[in-house]
Design an enzyme around this catalytic site. Structure first.
Site, PDB file in Angstrom:
ATOM      1  CG  HIS A 111      -6.572  -0.207  29.586  1.00  0.00           C
ATOM      2  ND1 HIS A 111      -7.923  -0.433  29.404  1.00  0.00           N
ATOM      3  CD2 HIS A 111      -5.979  -1.431  29.646  1.00  0.00           C
ATOM      4  CE1 HIS A 111      -8.140  -1.739  29.348  1.00  0.00           C
ATOM      5  NE2 HIS A 111      -6.983  -2.365  29.498  1.00  0.00           N
ATOM      6  CG  HIS A 150      -9.388   5.195  24.757  1.00  0.00           C
ATOM      7  ND1 HIS A 150     -10.424   5.783  25.453  1.00  0.00           N
ATOM      8  CD2 HIS A 150      -9.185   3.989  25.327  1.00  0.00           C
ATOM      9  CE1 HIS A 150     -10.827   4.955  26.400  1.00  0.00           C
ATOM     10  NE2 HIS A 150     -10.093   3.856  26.348  1.00  0.00           N
TER      11      HIS A 150
END
Length: 177
Positions: A111, A150
Site C-alpha cells: 500500500h 506492517h
C-alpha cells in the site's frame, strides 16, 4: 543477520507502542478508512481523469503511472517473497491486526509503495498538489502500521521503492525529472 536484529527489535517495540494503547480501536477505524484509499481504485481514477481532461500532460501522467507500476509490482513481489518477513501479529502474541492483509508477508508495504508511486508522479506532474499527495501517501503508510499489518521499516522501504519506481519510469519515458 546480526545487524538486522536491532532493527527488528525497534520495529517490534514501535508496533507495540502503536497498537497497545486505550485508543487503538478508534484509531483503527480511522486507519481502515485511510488505508482503503490506497487499495488501488483511486490510482485508476486519477489516471483516467488525467488522461481524459489533461491533454498530453495527462497522457504523460497516465503513461508514467503505468510504467511505474509495471516496474514496481515485480520488484515488490520479489522482495516480499525473498525476505518473507512475518507480520507484527505473528511475532508477538499481544499484538492484534485490525484487518486481514491480502498477502502473507510484510516487507515491503505494498500500500505504501503504490501510494508513493502516485505521490511522486502527482508531485511531478501537478506540483501544486504535491504536499497533499505526499501527506496522503504518508498517512497510508502510517495507517498500515496502526492497523498492525506492517512494521515501520516495511513502510519506509515501501516509500523508497515507490518513489524510486516513479522516478525511474519518468526517466525511461524522457519526462524531465
Amino acid at each position: 543477520m546480526k545487524t538486522i536484529k536491532p532493527i527488528a527489535k525497534i520495529d517490534l517495540a514501535f508496533s507495540m507502542l502503536c497498537l497497545q494503547h486505550r485508543f487503538n480501536q478508534p484509531v483503527a477505524r480511522i486507519s481502515k478508512a485511510i488505508s482503503h484509499t490506497g487499495d488501488g481504485h483511486l490510482y485508476a481514477l486519477f489516471g483516467a481523469l488525467a488522461w481524459a481532461i489533461g491533454g498530453s500532460h495527462g497522457s504523460n501522467f497516465l503513461s508514467a503511472g503505468l510504467v511505474a507500476f509495471a516496474i514496481e509490482l515485480p520488484i515488490y513481489w520479489l522482495l516480499k517473497n525473498s525476505f518473507q518477513r512475518r507480520r507484527p501479529q505473528e511475532l508477538s502474541p499481544v499484538l492484534t491486526a485490525f484487518i486481514t492483509p491480502s498477502d502473507r508477508y510484510s516487507l515491503p508495504s505494498g500500500h505504501t509503495t503504490a501510494a508513493f508511486v502516485m505521490a511522486t508522479l502527482i508531485g511531478h506532474f501537478y506540483p501544486d498538489c504535491y504536499s497533499v499527495a505526499f501527506m496522503w501517501a504518508a498517512l497510508i503508510g502510517s495507517a498500515r502500521i496502526l492497523l498492525g499489518v506492517h512494521f515501520l521499516t516495511d513502510v519506509i522501504i515501501g516509500a523508497i521503492l515507490g518513489a524510486s519506481c516513479a522516478t525511474i519510469s519518468m526517466q525511461l519515458l524522457g519526462v524531465n525529472v
